[in-house]
Enzyme design. Structure first.
Site, PDB file in Angstrom:
ATOM      1  N   TYR A  86       0.653  -0.620  -0.586  1.00 39.33           N
ATOM      2  CA  TYR A  86       0.123  -0.040   0.070  1.00 39.33           C
ATOM      3  C   TYR A  86       0.992   1.201  -0.013  1.00 39.33           C
ATOM      4  O   TYR A  86       1.196   1.158   0.851  1.00 39.33           O
ATOM      5  CB  TYR A  86      -0.699   0.473   1.081  1.00 39.33           C
ATOM      6  CG  TYR A  86      -1.987   1.354   1.072  1.00 39.33           C
ATOM      7  CD1 TYR A  86      -1.969   1.889  -0.023  1.00 39.33           C
ATOM      8  CD2 TYR A  86      -2.935   0.961   2.301  1.00 39.33           C
ATOM      9  CE1 TYR A  86      -3.060   2.870   0.299  1.00 39.33           C
ATOM     10  CE2 TYR A  86      -3.909   1.971   2.580  1.00 39.33           C
ATOM     11  CZ  TYR A  86      -4.467   2.764   1.549  1.00 39.33           C
ATOM     12  OH  TYR A  86      -5.110   3.377   1.578  1.00 39.33           O
ATOM     13  N   LYS A 110      -1.513  -1.022  -3.913  1.00 41.63           N
ATOM     14  CA  LYS A 110      -2.240   0.080  -4.162  1.00 41.63           C
ATOM     15  C   LYS A 110      -1.482   0.698  -4.320  1.00 41.63           C
ATOM     16  O   LYS A 110      -0.815   1.359  -3.003  1.00 41.63           O
ATOM     17  CB  LYS A 110      -2.707  -0.434  -2.782  1.00 41.63           C
ATOM     18  CG  LYS A 110      -4.250   0.862  -2.854  1.00 41.63           C
ATOM     19  CD  LYS A 110      -5.068   1.237  -1.777  1.00 41.63           C
ATOM     20  CE  LYS A 110      -5.895   2.291  -1.682  1.00 41.63           C
ATOM     21  NZ  LYS A 110      -6.703   2.321  -0.253  1.00 41.63           N
TER      22      LYS A 110
END
Length: 309
Positions: free
Chosen positions: A139, A167
């Site tokens: 992330y 992400k």
């Protein structure tokens, strides 16, 4: 690790909100109601315990309670558990718990507060990766963590079979494209900034994970359907409508407080955001009601155009 079906992680994945009761404690029944709400909307999966889920404002035990409630009713949804925490020990504990309750993947930001070297961040993530058999999704959100993931570190991490994607919530679609190039065709890149979902998809993202998806999943599903069908002009028109809504949501003291207020109008009560995230003030109730009505109007239009197609 068994072969991972990457298609399960593509498409529209809602970054799920936290659910609290009147005392501000985790409300597991509220969590289950919210999961069922998204199942009915037709989204691909849920990202649990991230920014929208207020994971960094919850204890380790609270985060476990949330994920356990999600998994009880998740059905066919793909569940990604965000397990990032300030300490590596907490993160590993959350990763192992996610595996034990049946989550499909884990994900994590770098450790927050301290400004860490790339070697420290790599070590932090590697401890989580090594602690379970689950696939791992990086992330990358430098605007909140203060850590900017380099292309070289991403390339190194992506060489591991368990590291299946990233992400990316930085605001550069160029960086998104560079990460996709570094990871290769079989490495997932998931768009983070909701206001540029279509831009991200156009330049290489495999799907997206977003917080504002939670109050208008139908509109993001519509953008995705138009994109897949090659209807780019229509896809842009729906992205413009989404951005109109996002601009209004961002006018409140807290995005998450505003999103929860909208959800209440949609029949799902998640409680208030946990302080220091601010709720919507009473003086803004009428404005929230108008915004909720606008979202419903756009949703109706999206559903009608789907029927016509």
């Amino acid at each position: 690790m068994a072969t991972v079906n990457l298609d399960a992680f593509k498409g529209i994945i809602v970054a799920m909100y936290a659910c609290y009761d009147q005392n501000g404690d985790i409300h597991q029944e509220g969590v289950k109601q919210l999961v069922r709400h998204y199942i009915n909307k037709g989204v691909k999966g849920l990202y649990v315990g991230g920014s929208s889920g207020e994971g960094m404002l919850q204890t380790t035990e609270e985060r476990k309670l949330v994920l356990e409630a999600v998994m009880e009713v998740a059905g066919d949804l793909t569940i990604i558990a965000h397990v990032g925490a300030p300490s590596t020990r907490e993160s590993v504990e959350l990763a192992q718990h996610a595996e034990s309750v049946g989550a499909h993947a884990i994900s994590a930001v770098p450790s927050i507060y301290y400004r860490l070297s790339p070697n420290s961040v790599e070590s932090h993530w590697q401890a989580m990766i090594d602690s379970t058999a689950l696939p791992f999704i990086i992330y990358h959100i430098p605007q909140t963590t203060g850590f900017h993931l380099s292309k070289s570190l991403l390339t190194k991490m992506a060489a591991q079979d368990k590291v299946i994607g990233v992400k990316i919530s930085s605001e550069s679609t160029y960086e998104l494209q560079q990460f996709k190039e570094a990871g290769g065709d079989h490495f997932l890149v998931l768009n983070g900034p909701d206001e540029q979902y279509l831009a991200g998809r156009s330049i290489g993202a495999d799907g997206g994970i977003g917080g504002t998806y939670g109050v208008m999943p139908e509109l993001f599903l519509k953008i995705e359907a138009c994109y897949r069908n090659g209807q780019m002009d229509e896809a842009r028109a729906w992205q413009y409508k989404v951005n109109e809504i996002i601009n209004e949501l961002l006018s409140y003291p807290s995005l998450y407080g505003a999103c929860k207020a909208i959800l209440r109008h949609q029949g799902v009560d998640c409680g208030e955001a946990r302080l220091p995230l601010l709720p919507v003030e009473r003086k803004d109730d009428d404005r929230i009601s108008v915004l909720a009505g606008k979202i419903q109007q756009y949703v109706n239009q999206a559903c009608e155009s789907t029927v016509e197609a």
